[in-house]
Write a protein that holds these residues in place. Structure first.
Motif, short mmCIF file in Angstrom:
data_model
loop_
_atom_site.label_atom_id
_atom_site.label_comp_id
_atom_site.label_asym_id
_atom_site.label_seq_id
_atom_site.Cartn_x
_atom_site.Cartn_y
_atom_site.Cartn_z
N UNK A 224 28.61 90.90 2.45
CA UNK A 224 28.90 89.61 3.09
C UNK A 224 28.18 89.51 4.43
N UNK A 225 28.17 90.59 5.19
CA UNK A 225 27.47 90.58 6.48
C UNK A 225 25.97 90.39 6.28
N UNK A 226 25.42 91.03 5.26
CA UNK A 226 23.99 90.86 4.96
C UNK A 226 23.65 89.43 4.61
N UNK A 227 24.48 88.79 3.82
CA UNK A 227 24.26 87.39 3.47
C UNK A 227 24.38 86.49 4.69
N UNK A 228 25.35 86.77 5.56
CA UNK A 228 25.51 86.00 6.79
C UNK A 228 24.29 86.15 7.68
N UNK A 229 23.78 87.39 7.81
CA UNK A 229 22.59 87.62 8.64
C UNK A 229 21.38 86.88 8.07
N UNK A 230 21.23 86.90 6.73
CA UNK A 230 20.10 86.19 6.13
C UNK A 230 20.19 84.69 6.39
N UNK A 231 21.39 84.13 6.44
CA UNK A 231 21.55 82.71 6.75
C UNK A 231 21.30 82.43 8.23
N UNK A 232 21.65 83.40 9.09
CA UNK A 232 21.40 83.21 10.52
C UNK A 232 19.90 83.27 10.82
N UNK A 233 19.19 84.18 10.13
CA UNK A 233 17.75 84.31 10.34
C UNK A 233 17.04 82.99 10.04
N UNK A 234 17.46 82.36 8.98
CA UNK A 234 16.86 81.08 8.63
C UNK A 234 17.49 80.52 7.38
N UNK A 235 17.67 79.23 7.37
CA UNK A 235 18.32 78.59 6.23
C UNK A 235 17.47 78.77 4.98
N UNK A 236 16.16 78.64 5.11
CA UNK A 236 15.27 78.78 3.95
C UNK A 236 15.34 80.20 3.39
N UNK B 156 18.70 80.65 1.69
CA UNK B 156 18.72 79.95 0.40
C UNK B 156 17.98 80.75 -0.65
N UNK B 157 16.87 81.38 -0.26
CA UNK B 157 16.10 82.21 -1.20
C UNK B 157 16.94 83.40 -1.66
N UNK B 158 17.63 84.04 -0.73
CA UNK B 158 18.48 85.17 -1.07
C UNK B 158 19.57 84.73 -2.05
N UNK B 159 20.20 83.61 -1.78
CA UNK B 159 21.26 83.12 -2.66
C UNK B 159 20.71 82.71 -4.03
N UNK B 160 19.54 82.10 -4.06
CA UNK B 160 18.93 81.72 -5.34
C UNK B 160 18.61 82.94 -6.19
N UNK B 161 18.14 84.00 -5.56
CA UNK B 161 17.83 85.24 -6.29
C UNK B 161 19.10 85.84 -6.86
N UNK B 162 20.17 85.88 -6.06
CA UNK B 162 21.41 86.46 -6.56
C UNK B 162 22.01 85.62 -7.69
N UNK B 163 21.92 84.31 -7.61
CA UNK B 163 22.42 83.44 -8.68
C UNK B 163 21.59 83.67 -9.94
N UNK B 164 20.28 83.79 -9.81
CA UNK B 164 19.42 84.06 -10.97
C UNK B 164 19.82 85.37 -11.64
N UNK B 165 20.07 86.40 -10.85
CA UNK B 165 20.47 87.70 -11.40
C UNK B 165 21.81 87.57 -12.15
N UNK B 166 22.76 86.82 -11.56
CA UNK B 166 24.05 86.64 -12.22
C UNK B 166 23.91 85.90 -13.55
N UNK B 167 23.13 84.82 -13.57
CA UNK B 167 22.95 84.04 -14.79
C UNK B 167 22.21 84.87 -15.84
#
Length: 81
Positions: free
Chosen positions: A19-31, A34-45
């Protein structure tokens, strides 16, 4: 399956780090976040599709026959042993 359940503190630690890693990736930049979240959603699907594919093409397990007596209901058959 063999083995034992993981320690509660280990699970909480891994969850906190993720969770902290995801928060840091969002703080670094929204884009970037979003890329990190899209990759994790792709892996889940992809994982869900793989599990469904394996289940669709797997050999069915042998099932013992159920003695169906007259007057048996579907609900009764669900709990027949």
């Amino acid at each position: 399956m063999t083995g034992s359940a993981p320690d509660v503190n280990t699970v909480l630690g891994i969850g906190t780090v993720l969770i902290a890693g995801l928060a840091v990736s969002n703080i670094v930049g929204v884009k970037y976040g979003a890329t990190v979240q899209n990759v994790t959603v792709f892996i889940k699907v992809a994982t869900l599709i793989a599990i469904g594919g394996i289940a669709a093409f797997a050999e069915p397990a042998a099932v013992a026959p159920v003695n169906v007596s007259e007057g048996a209901t579907t609900l009764g058959l669900l709990f027949a042993g």
